[in-house]
Design an enzyme around this catalytic site. Structure first.
Site, PDB file in Angstrom:
ATOM      1  N   GLU A 137       0.880  -1.178   0.000  1.00  0.00           N
ATOM      2  CA  GLU A 137       0.000   0.000   0.000  1.00  0.00           C
ATOM      3  C   GLU A 137       0.913   1.223   0.000  1.00  0.00           C
ATOM      4  O   GLU A 137       1.098   1.880   1.005  1.00  0.00           O
ATOM      5  CB  GLU A 137      -0.917  -0.018   1.223  1.00  0.00           C
ATOM      6  CG  GLU A 137      -2.052   0.989   1.121  1.00  0.00           C
ATOM      7  CD  GLU A 137      -2.924   1.014   2.361  1.00  0.00           C
ATOM      8  OE1 GLU A 137      -2.531   0.409   3.379  1.00  0.00           O
ATOM      9  OE2 GLU A 137      -3.989   1.647   2.325  1.00  0.00           O
ATOM     10  N   HIS A 203      -5.835   5.438  -2.186  1.00  0.00           N
ATOM     11  CA  HIS A 203      -5.124   6.666  -1.791  1.00  0.00           C
ATOM     12  C   HIS A 203      -4.931   7.534  -3.023  1.00  0.00           C
ATOM     13  O   HIS A 203      -3.827   7.857  -3.425  1.00  0.00           O
ATOM     14  CB  HIS A 203      -3.798   6.341  -1.102  1.00  0.00           C
ATOM     15  CG  HIS A 203      -3.999   5.780   0.272  1.00  0.00           C
ATOM     16  ND1 HIS A 203      -4.314   6.565   1.354  1.00  0.00           N
ATOM     17  CD2 HIS A 203      -3.965   4.504   0.727  1.00  0.00           C
ATOM     18  CE1 HIS A 203      -4.453   5.799   2.433  1.00  0.00           C
ATOM     19  NE2 HIS A 203      -4.256   4.542   2.076  1.00  0.00           N
ATOM     20  N   HIS A 224      -9.795  -0.079   0.266  1.00  0.00           N
ATOM     21  CA  HIS A 224     -10.789   0.569   1.138  1.00  0.00           C
ATOM     22  C   HIS A 224     -11.598   1.654   0.412  1.00  0.00           C
ATOM     23  O   HIS A 224     -11.372   2.840   0.562  1.00  0.00           O
ATOM     24  CB  HIS A 224     -10.227   1.050   2.473  1.00  0.00           C
ATOM     25  CG  HIS A 224      -8.909   1.772   2.470  1.00  0.00           C
ATOM     26  ND1 HIS A 224      -8.672   2.890   1.718  1.00  0.00           N
ATOM     27  CD2 HIS A 224      -7.783   1.537   3.169  1.00  0.00           C
ATOM     28  CE1 HIS A 224      -7.445   3.314   1.957  1.00  0.00           C
ATOM     29  NE2 HIS A 224      -6.882   2.498   2.830  1.00  0.00           N
ATOM     30  N   ASN A 227     -12.656   5.464   1.454  1.00  0.00           N
ATOM     31  CA  ASN A 227     -11.636   6.045   2.328  1.00  0.00           C
ATOM     32  C   ASN A 227     -10.354   6.255   1.527  1.00  0.00           C
ATOM     33  O   ASN A 227      -9.895   5.355   0.826  1.00  0.00           O
ATOM     34  CB  ASN A 227     -11.369   5.130   3.537  1.00  0.00           C
ATOM     35  CG  ASN A 227     -12.615   4.936   4.398  1.00  0.00           C
ATOM     36  OD1 ASN A 227     -13.124   3.839   4.543  1.00  0.00           O
ATOM     37  ND2 ASN A 227     -13.118   6.027   4.936  1.00  0.00           N
ATOM     38  N   ASP A 256     -16.170  -1.248  10.040  1.00  0.00           N
ATOM     39  CA  ASP A 256     -15.895  -1.263  11.487  1.00  0.00           C
ATOM     40  C   ASP A 256     -16.766  -0.285  12.259  1.00  0.00           C
ATOM     41  O   ASP A 256     -16.588  -0.108  13.463  1.00  0.00           O
ATOM     42  CB  ASP A 256     -14.407  -0.962  11.744  1.00  0.00           C
ATOM     43  CG  ASP A 256     -14.010   0.449  11.297  1.00  0.00           C
ATOM     44  OD1 ASP A 256     -14.811   1.103  10.586  1.00  0.00           O
ATOM     45  OD2 ASP A 256     -12.908   0.885  11.659  1.00  0.00           O
ATOM     46  N   GLY A 257     -17.708   0.378  11.561  1.00  0.00           N
ATOM     47  CA  GLY A 257     -18.559   1.333  12.264  1.00  0.00           C
ATOM     48  C   GLY A 257     -17.895   2.693  12.438  1.00  0.00           C
ATOM     49  O   GLY A 257     -18.496   3.609  12.995  1.00  0.00           O
ATOM     50  N   HIS A 259     -15.128   3.824   9.831  1.00  0.00           N
ATOM     51  CA  HIS A 259     -14.658   4.314   8.534  1.00  0.00           C
ATOM     52  C   HIS A 259     -15.780   4.627   7.559  1.00  0.00           C
ATOM     53  O   HIS A 259     -15.593   5.440   6.647  1.00  0.00           O
ATOM     54  CB  HIS A 259     -13.716   3.287   7.891  1.00  0.00           C
ATOM     55  CG  HIS A 259     -12.346   3.303   8.479  1.00  0.00           C
ATOM     56  ND1 HIS A 259     -12.072   2.736   9.702  1.00  0.00           N
ATOM     57  CD2 HIS A 259     -11.190   3.833   8.042  1.00  0.00           C
ATOM     58  CE1 HIS A 259     -10.788   2.915   9.974  1.00  0.00           C
ATOM     59  NE2 HIS A 259     -10.236   3.573   8.982  1.00  0.00           N
ATOM     60  N   ASP A 282      -7.998  -3.391   7.724  1.00  0.00           N
ATOM     61  CA  ASP A 282      -7.009  -2.305   7.692  1.00  0.00           C
ATOM     62  C   ASP A 282      -6.448  -2.091   9.101  1.00  0.00           C
ATOM     63  O   ASP A 282      -6.120  -0.975   9.498  1.00  0.00           O
ATOM     64  CB  ASP A 282      -7.637  -1.014   7.146  1.00  0.00           C
ATOM     65  CG  ASP A 282      -6.594   0.002   6.687  1.00  0.00           C
ATOM     66  OD1 ASP A 282      -5.409  -0.359   6.572  1.00  0.00           O
ATOM     67  OD2 ASP A 282      -6.969   1.172   6.477  1.00  0.00           O
ATOM     68  N   GLY A 337      -6.061   3.693   9.508  1.00  0.00           N
ATOM     69  CA  GLY A 337      -6.086   2.282   9.850  1.00  0.00           C
ATOM     70  C   GLY A 337      -7.206   2.053  10.851  1.00  0.00           C
ATOM     71  O   GLY A 337      -8.096   2.876  11.017  1.00  0.00           O
TER      72      GLY A 337
END
Ligand SMILES: [Zn+2]
Length: 424
Positions: A137, A203, A224, A227, A256-257, A259, A282, A337
């Site tokens: 990454e 990214h 991701h 994000n 994950d609640g 991101h 992540d 992350g």
């Protein structure tokens, strides 16, 4: 005689809710011989099974394929991005205990010599089967969407640099994340795809158009989704729009609640359709650790209330409202992350309303396909590795089996002993 929990054996798991690619068998049974799943069926197993099988009674418990996490930087206090082989082993072990029977080690942008050294170290662990390979990454990312990564070491895509990293990883490089708007990106996409490496878009500040060109050139995965990308606009849907729009692209989401809004998770799942969504953690070294200060590559991360954010200076905590937040490109306070585990994101995705068969596909089957190992793992199906997790009726993780061996339960739970009826 019942084998010790950590020994390979022959197991008959009965009366569970077995999540297969074709649907849920409720109840269903799974027979395991050695390291493989040998048979699966609905109802109760037929009479006349081998008396040497150890029967484990799992009434009402969920049996899911072992999770395949293809985006993870660390956990349990250590990481893949720096440190020793033992640090990397500890991180892998932490995630295995939380249900990830297969994982890639994700590196972040760092000085090239450091990346080479870490790739070489991790290649050794891939040879041993501790990890399934590497995800790079960085360093070919956009400083404008750098998130927690160190822009000083970001580079324009360069096949010569890629070749050096590929050589250091000794063929274990599986995924390369890059920003397609950078000069030379299209050539890089083509070269990496030719080398058999999955090219992921991430990214990035790219437009939808530029992203589509990279997909045309061979990019097939989204790092991701949402994000680290420009937010979609109805007249400029951005990288996220282009990635969702193309059927050949698999899309990671960090469920994950923190991101993503749950509605975003549902919309992404619906837009992607079957076989395209990939749940990832992540996770950083901070996963499973108390709030505090941790490192991700060369930057410092402050964890408060389980949310990891970029600290702008060593030891300096994020001040709410000062800078950065969801949607912001960078800067102190950006979410960086996670502290998630796959067991956690699976539970969250279910709570967000995704059906259990879709969640199992996104957590195991589809990421296994991204890695090209779906003929070995990633589903509850005869002939595949006996990689599975047992969850209670509320989807709390109870036990993990990897290649036919039971692993201990997650830290904080009582040490796992195979649940259920005495062996017959
Ligand atoms: Zn990452």
């Amino acid at each position: 005689m019942r084998p010790a929990p950590d020994q390979e054996g022959s197991w008959l798991l009965v009366r569970g809710r077995v999540v297969t690619p074709e649907g849920v068998l409720s109840p269903g049974w799974i027979r395991i011989t050695g390291s493989r799943i040998d048979a699966i069926g609905p109802g109760l197993p037929p009479a006349g099974q081998d008396p040497g099988l150890d029967v484990v009674d799992l009434p009402g418990q969920w049996l899911l394929p072992g999770f395949v996490d293809i985006h993870v930087h660390g956990g349990g206090g250590t990481s893949f991005t720096e440190g020793t082989g033992d640090d990397a082993r500890n991180a892998a072990e932490f995630h295995r205990r939380h249900g990830s029977t297969t994982l890639l080690a994700s590196l972040v942008t760092a000085p090239l010599s450091g990346l080479e050294a870490q790739a070489a170290l991790l290649a050794g662990l891939a040879d041993e089967g501790v990890i399934a390979g590497l995800h790079l990454e960085g360093p070919f990312l956009s400083p404008a969407r750098r998130g927690a990564q160190d822009a000083r070491h970001m580079l324009a895509p360069d096949p010569a640099v890629f070749d050096r990293l590929q050589a250091a990883a000794r063929g274990h490089l599986r995924i390369l994340t890059l920003a397609p708007e950078l000069p030379g990106a299209i050539r890089m996409v083509q070269a990496a795809a030719r080398a058999g490496v999955t090219v992921a878009i991430g990214h990035t500040d790219a437009t939808a158009e530029v992203t589509s060109a990279a997909i045309d050139a061979g990019a097939t995965h989204a790092t991701h989704l949402f994000n680290g990308m420009r937010p979609p606009h109805h007249r400029e849907p951005g990288a996220a729009g282009a990635l969702l729009d193309r059927g050949e692209v698999t899309c990671e989401v960090i469920a994950d609640g923190v991101h993503l809004h749950d509605m975003t998770i549902r919309l992404a799942a619906r837009a992607a359709g079957p076989g395209r969504l990939v749940l990832v953690t992540d996770a950083t070294a901070a996963a499973g650790m108390p709030d505090g200060s941790y490192r991700l590559g060369s930057v410092r991360v402050t964890v408060a209330g389980g949310v990891a954010r970029l600290a702008d200076e060593p030891g300096q905590a994020w001040v709410p409202g000062r800078a950065g937040d969801i949607g912001d490109a960078v800067q102190a306070g950006a979410i960086v992350g996670s502290t998630a585990t796959m067991a956690g994101v699976v539970r969250h995705a279910l709570a967000a309303g995704l059906p259990v068969t879709e969640v199992a596909a996104a957590a195991s089957t589809t990421p296994a396909r991204v890695l090209g190992i779906d003929d070995r793992t990633g589903a509850l199906r005869p002939g595949l590795a006996a990689d599975l997790v047992v969850c209670d009726a509320e989807f709390r993780l109870r036990a993990v089996m990897r290649q036919g061996r039971w692993l201990a339960g997650p830290p904080g739970s009582e040490v796992f002993s195979p649940p259920g009826a005495p062996s017959r």
